[in-house]
Write an enzyme that holds these catalytic residues in place. Structure first.
Site, PDB file in Angstrom:
ATOM      1  N   ASP A  66       0.821  -1.216   0.000  1.00  0.00           N
ATOM      2  CA  ASP A  66       0.000   0.000   0.000  1.00  0.00           C
ATOM      3  C   ASP A  66       0.851   1.260   0.000  1.00  0.00           C
ATOM      4  O   ASP A  66       2.076   1.205   0.164  1.00  0.00           O
ATOM      5  CB  ASP A  66      -0.951  -0.014   1.210  1.00  0.00           C
ATOM      6  N   ASN A 134      -7.489  -2.764  14.384  1.00  0.00           N
ATOM      7  CA  ASN A 134      -8.874  -3.080  14.011  1.00  0.00           C
ATOM      8  C   ASN A 134      -8.945  -4.254  13.041  1.00  0.00           C
ATOM      9  O   ASN A 134      -9.980  -4.513  12.445  1.00  0.00           O
ATOM     10  CB  ASN A 134      -9.553  -1.849  13.400  1.00  0.00           C
ATOM     11  N   HIS A 136      -7.146  -4.628  10.229  1.00  0.00           N
ATOM     12  CA  HIS A 136      -6.893  -4.378   8.809  1.00  0.00           C
ATOM     13  C   HIS A 136      -5.584  -5.007   8.358  1.00  0.00           C
ATOM     14  O   HIS A 136      -4.651  -5.174   9.142  1.00  0.00           O
ATOM     15  CB  HIS A 136      -6.968  -2.881   8.457  1.00  0.00           C
ATOM     16  N   GLU A 141      -9.546  -1.844   5.265  1.00  0.00           N
ATOM     17  CA  GLU A 141     -10.175  -1.495   6.539  1.00  0.00           C
ATOM     18  C   GLU A 141     -11.489  -2.253   6.722  1.00  0.00           C
ATOM     19  O   GLU A 141     -12.140  -2.627   5.730  1.00  0.00           O
ATOM     20  CB  GLU A 141     -10.484   0.012   6.546  1.00  0.00           C
TER      21      GLU A 141
HETATM   22  C1  GLP Z   1      -0.480   0.408   8.537  1.00  0.00           C
HETATM   23  C2  GLP Z   1      -0.108  -0.463   7.331  1.00  0.00           C
HETATM   24  C3  GLP Z   1      -0.301  -1.926   7.605  1.00  0.00           C
HETATM   25  C4  GLP Z   1       0.307  -2.280   8.945  1.00  0.00           C
HETATM   26  C5  GLP Z   1      -0.420  -1.533  10.033  1.00  0.00           C
HETATM   27  C6  GLP Z   1       0.096  -1.842  11.419  1.00  0.00           C
HETATM   28  O1  GLP Z   1      -1.764   0.840   8.550  1.00  0.00           O
HETATM   29  N1  GLP Z   1      -0.852  -0.099   6.171  1.00  0.00           N
HETATM   30  O2  GLP Z   1       0.296  -2.675   6.559  1.00  0.00           O
HETATM   31  O3  GLP Z   1       0.201  -3.666   9.162  1.00  0.00           O
HETATM   32  O4  GLP Z   1      -0.251  -0.148   9.787  1.00  0.00           O
HETATM   33  O5  GLP Z   1       1.197  -1.042  11.698  1.00  0.00           O
HETATM   34  P1  GLP Z   1       2.193  -1.262  12.902  1.00  0.00           P
HETATM   35  O6  GLP Z   1       3.068  -2.392  12.492  1.00  0.00           O
HETATM   36  O7  GLP Z   1       2.941   0.029  13.011  1.00  0.00           O
HETATM   37  O8  GLP Z   1       1.370  -1.557  14.098  1.00  0.00           O
END
Ligand code: GLP
Length: 260
Positions: A66, A134, A136, A141
């Site tokens: 993404d 959440n 995702h 989402e």
């Molecule tokens: C972002 C990314 C996800 C990632 C998520 C969790 O939203 N788009 O790919 O898994 O955050 O992030 P973190 O690893 O900082 O908790």
């Protein structure tokens, strides 16, 4: 789905790095699906260490999950810059082999089509995932329905709040992103989801043992034949038998693919 549960996130990370190295050594043209966020930072550090010890990435192609809409590629918080800083600039991968959605294009629809075409010509061998609080994955989402292919998504308040820690304040977090869709993620031959810390425990539990539901996008991973959740004790804390930090649960189960 398999669960590998480790006493610490650093041990878990070394395990995932070894999975990546194993793929790279057996496949002449491996395609890695990569994630951003804080969870894989140490994985990339470990892979950079492996590279310094002689592991070459010259034959590897990467596709990222993404990118934010509206952040220039060289913005410190763009995912392109994140990948460059944490991995690409420190290994010998040709930058032409590293694919990310372009969140700065005027024609976002055409960009989604372009990215889907890349995913079609570069089927993912191993997809690395983190997970949002959440549930995702990528930026898919929770919603009443989920999109299968690459698309533009409005980020939820929860995700904006969670990601605000990387920006000066929440008002600077982009509200939209381009993300690979659920079906594209599920088309990877193998998926490794990494989750660390108690903030992720509920999402992990709902993904692994709840119903497959668009409320928890990661629950769709239940439909894939080769997924491993790689957890530290805190992220495993809400699972059956979970919660006791430091008990010798490692490994909780062994992989069907024969890994120890
Ligand atoms: C972002 C990314 C996800 C990632 C998520 C969790 O939203 N788009 O790919 O898994 O955050 O992030 P973190 O690893 O900082 O908790």
């Amino acid at each position: 789905m398999k669960v590998r549960r480790f006493p610490s996130d650093s041990l878990a990370t070394v395990y995932v790095a070894a999975v990546v190295e194993e793929l790279m050594s057996r496949d002449p043209h491996p395609v890695l699906g990569l994630a951003t966020g804080s969870t894989p930072v140490n994985l990339y550090r470990q892979l950079v260490d492996f590279h310094r010890q002689g592991l070459s990435f010259s034959h590897v192609t990467t596709v990222n999950l993404d990118e934010y809409v509206g952040l220039p590629a060289d913005h410190p918080q763009s995912y392109r810059q994140f990948m460059f800083d944490h991995l690409f600039s420190q290994i010998d991968i040709p930058l032409a082999n590293t694919h990310m959605p372009n969140g700065m294009t005027l024609d976002l629809e055409a960009e989604c089509d372009r990215y889907d075409a890349i995913l079609e010509t570069h089927p993912i061998d191993l997809q690395i995932l983190g997970i949002g609080r959440n549930g995702h994955i990528g930026f898919n989402e929770p919603d009443i329905s989920l999109k299968t292919r690459t698309h533009v998504i409005e980020l939820t308040e929860d995700t904006i709040r969670a990601n605000a820690r990387f920006f000066d304040d929440a008002s600077q977090v982009p509200t939209r992103a381009i993300t690979m869709g659920i079906q594209s993620i599920l088309q990877a031959k193998e998926i490794v989801l990494m989750a660390f810390g108690r903030d992720k425990a509920e999402a992990v539990k709902r993904s692994l043992s709840g119903e497959v539901s668009t409320d928890v996008p990661a629950s769709f991973l239940q439909m894939h034949p080769n997924v491993t959740f790689v957890l530290d004790e805190e992220a495993a804390g809400h699972l059956e038998g979970g919660g006791a930090v430091g008990l010798p649960h490692w490994p909780l189960s062994s992989g069907a693919n024969g890994r120890p």
